[in-house]
Write a protein that holds these residues in place. Structure first.
Motif: not given
Length: 69
Positions: A7-9, A22-30, A33-42, A45-49
């Motif tokens: 998961e991402w903190s 809140v980020t999802p919990v994943f069973t695989a690192q891949y 990482e793919q989820w973060l690549g798709e959602h990092w901009r949003s 925008e929500a305040g995460a640096v």
């Protein structure tokens, strides 16, 4: 069966952990990482640096900067 959890903190500019979004919990690192690549901009925008990947609660990789240049 115990499955690994990835998961991402998310941290703000002062280094404090954000409770939202809140980020999802994943069973695989891949998948994590793919989820973060798709959602990092949003997330930015929500305040995460910064995003830190946690594996079963332990930091598993260097933090990822979410700020745009």
């Amino acid at each position: 069966m115990i499955r690994p959890q990835w998961e991402w903190s998310l941290d703000d500019a002062e280094g404090r952990r954000l409770s939202e979004p809140v980020t999802p919990v994943f069973t695989a690192q891949y998948d994590a990482e793919q989820w973060l690549g798709e959602h990092w901009r949003s997330l930015a925008e929500a305040g995460a640096v910064q995003a830190r990947l946690l594996h079963d609660g332990t930091e598993a990789a260097p933090a990822v900067d979410l700020r745009t240049p």
